[in-house]
Design a protein around this motif. Sequence first.
Motif, PDB file in Angstrom:
ATOM      1  N   THR A 134      -3.930  -6.196   8.477  1.00  0.00           N
ATOM      2  CA  THR A 134      -4.684  -7.210   7.362  1.00  0.00           C
ATOM      3  C   THR A 134      -2.594  -8.560   6.137  1.00  0.00           C
ATOM      4  OG1 THR A 134      -5.764  -5.303   6.753  1.00  0.00           O
ATOM      5  CG2 THR A 134      -5.205  -7.255   4.796  1.00  0.00           C
TER       6      THR A 134
ATOM      7  N   ARG B  80       1.921  -2.068  10.033  1.00  0.00           N
ATOM      8  CA  ARG B  80       1.950  -0.984   9.204  1.00  0.00           C
ATOM      9  C   ARG B  80       2.171  -0.320   9.761  1.00  0.00           C
ATOM     10  NH1 ARG B  80       0.150  -1.893   2.615  1.00  0.00           N
ATOM     11  NH2 ARG B  80       1.010  -4.202   3.135  1.00  0.00           N
TER      12      ARG B  80
ATOM     13  N   SER C 188       4.187  -1.663   1.403  1.00  0.00           N
ATOM     14  CA  SER C 188       3.805  -1.946  -0.427  1.00  0.00           C
ATOM     15  C   SER C 188       2.947  -0.524  -1.047  1.00  0.00           C
ATOM     16  CB  SER C 188       2.410  -3.229   0.309  1.00  0.00           C
ATOM     17  OG  SER C 188       1.895  -3.490  -1.382  1.00  0.00           O
ATOM     18  N   HIS C 189       1.784  -0.612  -0.982  1.00  0.00           N
ATOM     19  CA  HIS C 189       1.336   0.797  -1.504  1.00  0.00           C
ATOM     20  C   HIS C 189       0.784   2.056  -0.476  1.00  0.00           C
ATOM     21  CE1 HIS C 189      -2.671  -0.417   1.325  1.00  0.00           C
ATOM     22  NE2 HIS C 189      -2.943   0.727   1.495  1.00  0.00           N
TER      23      HIS C 189
ATOM     24  N   LYS D 261       5.865  -7.890   6.395  1.00  0.00           N
ATOM     25  CA  LYS D 261       5.271  -9.121   6.140  1.00  0.00           C
ATOM     26  C   LYS D 261       6.388  -9.936   6.704  1.00  0.00           C
ATOM     27  CE  LYS D 261       3.081  -6.552   2.380  1.00  0.00           C
ATOM     28  NZ  LYS D 261       2.034  -6.721   0.872  1.00  0.00           N
TER      29      LYS D 261
ATOM     30  N   ASP E 271       1.735  -2.382  -7.559  1.00  0.00           N
ATOM     31  CA  ASP E 271       1.667  -0.621  -6.605  1.00  0.00           C
ATOM     32  C   ASP E 271       3.787  -1.170  -6.527  1.00  0.00           C
ATOM     33  OD1 ASP E 271       2.401  -3.593  -5.324  1.00  0.00           O
ATOM     34  OD2 ASP E 271       1.145  -3.044  -3.729  1.00  0.00           O
TER      35      ASP E 271
ATOM     36  N   ARG F 103       1.140  -6.050  -6.721  1.00  0.00           N
ATOM     37  CA  ARG F 103      -0.825  -6.204  -6.940  1.00  0.00           C
ATOM     38  C   ARG F 103      -0.897  -4.968  -8.302  1.00  0.00           C
ATOM     39  NH1 ARG F 103      -4.123  -1.443  -3.437  1.00  0.00           N
ATOM     40  NH2 ARG F 103      -3.279  -2.060  -1.246  1.00  0.00           N
TER      41      ARG F 103
ATOM     42  N   GLU G 150      -8.606 -10.156  -5.430  1.00  0.00           N
ATOM     43  CA  GLU G 150      -8.658  -9.213  -4.761  1.00  0.00           C
ATOM     44  C   GLU G 150      -8.755  -8.389  -5.906  1.00  0.00           C
ATOM     45  OE1 GLU G 150      -8.776  -8.528  -0.077  1.00  0.00           O
ATOM     46  OE2 GLU G 150      -6.154  -8.228  -1.623  1.00  0.00           O
TER      47      GLU G 150
ATOM     48  N   ASN H 118      -8.692  -5.204  -5.992  1.00  0.00           N
ATOM     49  CA  ASN H 118      -7.758  -4.381  -5.688  1.00  0.00           C
ATOM     50  C   ASN H 118      -6.623  -4.791  -6.801  1.00  0.00           C
ATOM     51  OD1 ASN H 118      -6.211  -5.684  -4.076  1.00  0.00           O
ATOM     52  ND2 ASN H 118      -6.552  -4.833  -2.108  1.00  0.00           N
TER      53      ASN H 118
ATOM     54  N   HIS I 198      -4.968  -7.949  -6.362  1.00  0.00           N
ATOM     55  CA  HIS I 198      -3.967  -8.782  -5.609  1.00  0.00           C
ATOM     56  C   HIS I 198      -4.488 -10.365  -5.610  1.00  0.00           C
ATOM     57  CE1 HIS I 198      -0.876  -8.629  -1.158  1.00  0.00           C
ATOM     58  NE2 HIS I 198      -1.144  -9.836  -2.972  1.00  0.00           N
TER      59      HIS I 198
ATOM     60  N   ARG J 120     -15.540  -0.638   6.652  1.00  0.00           N
ATOM     61  CA  ARG J 120     -14.865  -2.320   7.026  1.00  0.00           C
ATOM     62  C   ARG J 120     -13.519  -1.040   7.659  1.00  0.00           C
ATOM     63  NH1 ARG J 120      -9.871  -3.278   3.919  1.00  0.00           N
ATOM     64  NH2 ARG J 120      -9.630  -4.715   5.486  1.00  0.00           N
TER      65      ARG J 120
ATOM     66  N   SER K  99      -9.823  -0.612   7.768  1.00  0.00           N
ATOM     67  CA  SER K  99      -8.569  -0.466   7.127  1.00  0.00           C
ATOM     68  C   SER K  99      -7.485  -1.470   7.570  1.00  0.00           C
ATOM     69  CB  SER K  99      -8.121   0.783   6.510  1.00  0.00           C
ATOM     70  OG  SER K  99      -6.410  -0.374   6.166  1.00  0.00           O
ATOM     71  N   GLY K 100      -6.726  -2.663   7.268  1.00  0.00           N
ATOM     72  CA  GLY K 100      -5.924  -3.015   8.410  1.00  0.00           C
ATOM     73  C   GLY K 100      -4.244  -2.681   7.654  1.00  0.00           C
ATOM     74  N   THR K 101      -4.300  -1.478   6.756  1.00  0.00           N
ATOM     75  CA  THR K 101      -2.980  -1.534   6.641  1.00  0.00           C
ATOM     76  C   THR K 101      -2.903   0.257   6.405  1.00  0.00           C
ATOM     77  OG1 THR K 101      -4.156  -0.873   4.305  1.00  0.00           O
ATOM     78  CG2 THR K 101      -3.033  -2.776   5.057  1.00  0.00           C
TER      79      THR K 101
ATOM     80  N   ARG L 276     -12.805   2.180   5.037  1.00  0.00           N
ATOM     81  CA  ARG L 276     -13.189   1.718   3.836  1.00  0.00           C
ATOM     82  C   ARG L 276     -14.715   1.977   3.989  1.00  0.00           C
ATOM     83  NH1 ARG L 276      -8.032   1.977   1.674  1.00  0.00           N
ATOM     84  NH2 ARG L 276      -7.234   0.395   2.539  1.00  0.00           N
TER      85      ARG L 276
HETATM   86  C1  G16 Z   1      -2.346  -5.463   1.279  1.00  0.00           C
HETATM   87  C2  G16 Z   1      -3.172  -7.194   1.656  1.00  0.00           C
HETATM   88  C3  G16 Z   1      -4.583  -7.004   0.806  1.00  0.00           C
HETATM   89  C4  G16 Z   1      -5.577  -5.921   1.195  1.00  0.00           C
HETATM   90  C5  G16 Z   1      -4.671  -4.882   0.935  1.00  0.00           C
HETATM   91  C6  G16 Z   1      -5.663  -3.722   1.915  1.00  0.00           C
HETATM   92  O1  G16 Z   1      -2.603  -5.280   0.094  1.00  0.00           O
HETATM   93  O2  G16 Z   1      -2.388  -7.949   0.940  1.00  0.00           O
HETATM   94  O3  G16 Z   1      -4.865  -8.426   0.632  1.00  0.00           O
HETATM   95  O4  G16 Z   1      -6.494  -6.128   0.367  1.00  0.00           O
HETATM   96  O5  G16 Z   1      -3.767  -4.595   1.819  1.00  0.00           O
HETATM   97  O6  G16 Z   1      -6.538  -4.107   3.085  1.00  0.00           O
HETATM   98  P1  G16 Z   1      -6.837  -3.253   3.637  1.00  0.00           P
HETATM   99  O7  G16 Z   1      -7.915  -2.690   2.749  1.00  0.00           O
HETATM  100  O8  G16 Z   1      -6.729  -4.088   5.045  1.00  0.00           O
HETATM  101  O9  G16 Z   1      -6.176  -2.043   3.692  1.00  0.00           O
HETATM  102  P2  G16 Z   1      -0.852  -3.920   0.060  1.00  0.00           P
HETATM  103  O10 G16 Z   1      -0.814  -4.183  -1.242  1.00  0.00           O
HETATM  104  O11 G16 Z   1      -1.131  -3.424   0.602  1.00  0.00           O
HETATM  105  O12 G16 Z   1       0.429  -5.104   0.847  1.00  0.00           O
END
Ligand code: G16
Length: 543
Positions: free
Chosen positions: A26, A30, A65-66, A75, A276, A281, A370, A372, A374, A498, A500-502, A507
């Motif tokens: 995302t 990470r 990040s978070h 990034k 965060d 965010r 978003e 959250n 962001h 969905r 998560s991409g992080t 989720r």
């Molecule tokens: C990143 C993205 C956000 C996304 C968040 C959670 O935030 O920049 O747009 O909402 O990850 O993504 P996912 O639900 O795919 O884990 P950050 O603040 O962690 O870089």
Amino acid sequence: MESNYFQNIVNVEYNRKNDKYIEYGTAGFRTKSDILEHVLYRMGLLAVLRSKAKRAAIGLMITASHNLEPDNGIKLVDPAGEMLEASWETIATILANVQDNDLISMLTHISTKENIDLSAPAMVITGRDTRKSSPVLLNAALAGIRALNGNITDLGLVTTPQLHYVVVCTNTSGAYGDPTLQGYYSKLATVFKSIRGTEKNNKKYTSVLQLDAANGVGAIAVKEFQRYLKGALDINLFNDGSGDLNHMCGADYVKVQQTMPLNIPSETNVRCVSIDGDADRVVYFYVDEDNKFHLLDGDRIATLVAAYFKELLTTSGISLQLGLVQTAYANGGSTDYISNVLEVPVACVPTGVKHLHKKALEFDIGVYFEANGHGTVIFKDTAKEIIKNHAKNENLSEAQKAATTKLRDVIDLINETVGDALSDMLLVETILHAKGWDIIEWEKSYNDLPNKQLKVSVKDRNIITTKNAERYCLTPVGLQEEIDKTVSKYSRGRSFVRPSGTEDIVRVYAECENSSDVCKLATEVASLMYRLAGGVGPEPSLS
Ligand code: G16
């Protein structure tokens, strides 16, 4: 030329030491920090190629990040300060996973396919967050950049949005602002104070704020802002870096758990803010007389900001198209309010600010957030011109003049390059100040539907695929039908799943009319997910 050009990149120190397949997710790569060194080295190489391809400076930020302290990531930032273009995310994934022996041929292939002039200069602007693993990973990235003779400006410890800002300032030769951290603080603080100075009678608004900085790099930026904003905004800083990063604090924790972060004193009706780990965010919250927690998240910020711009456009008499972009996480209460009360067009896109940013570019003024926290506001160049020219019109009424000036000035308060927790916070503070609102007044605009989020661990999260901006689950086959059946039992129910991409989890989001039902709905959907998608570990539930 190509293979000669790449001959110096072989560096055994940064050979691949594990076989884990890693994907640009995302917001970049990470994962656990100890398996990232070779990825960072390769991203240093790739950043040089991207810079040559775009003939502009590229940004490279080391952060997760978070996520919690053991994770880290990277990034990449494109020339206009936006996230890396999607087609290059694929290239980045291929390069990160290639065997060491194939690295030179892959770089050669990329430069041929992308038609890159290897003799062009390259500039990479780097930065890192406060994680213990960040200096080592930064060194790996710097080694990659140097191996291809790229020029480096290392900003050291910075928030992600500060890095985005410096990238765009550099590439616009200073037109967007001075490409330094001092330039960033000074631009935002100057306009914040000047707008504030023109407004009197701020009724319920007070300038005191409790800020939870997640024990992350944002604390450093907040301390700087405290100096620049003295007398205008009174920020009390908590979780300033002395505790564990993102542990029971920070915007993600507060949003998902819907509770106070550690260390912030529970003072009745006092405006509180959480950012965060890399300060992109922001969410607001407070506790009331009954010690009940109230969250004002990204949806609330989006609606506050969109309503403010709509009001300024109407009063000034400027005709520009204002639009708002959200994701599936947006609370149904906010979407109804935007469509039916604000009457602002609203679009829904998949998670990830890169998607929201792209959609928001379609509007003259695009507000995207978003849930959250962001997000930001972006303006077409033509819109900025129209506003500036309107401000020069001598036939405006006093009210029109004031609204136009405010519209023109507030643009400088916004970091348009990406969501920026601190710039967003200053924007919210500006709007609350202008309206004379406290946080309770702000919350009155609409009611959120009760909502919950859960994380489910599965063997392979990639088996979950979705469509329709992540609101419909395509695989595992049959899961969506089961979710639909469950949701139909709840009044105003809505739920989606969905990957998560992080984080290595899936989720689950659920909302419905009745607060006593929402935990049950979220648990039922999480349980479906667990059973039909190969759940591992304890089955998640909310009571
Ligand atoms: C990143 C993205 C956000 C996304 C968040 C959670 O935030 O920049 O747009 O909402 O990850 O993504 P996912 O639900 O795919 O884990 P950050 O603040 O962690 O870089």
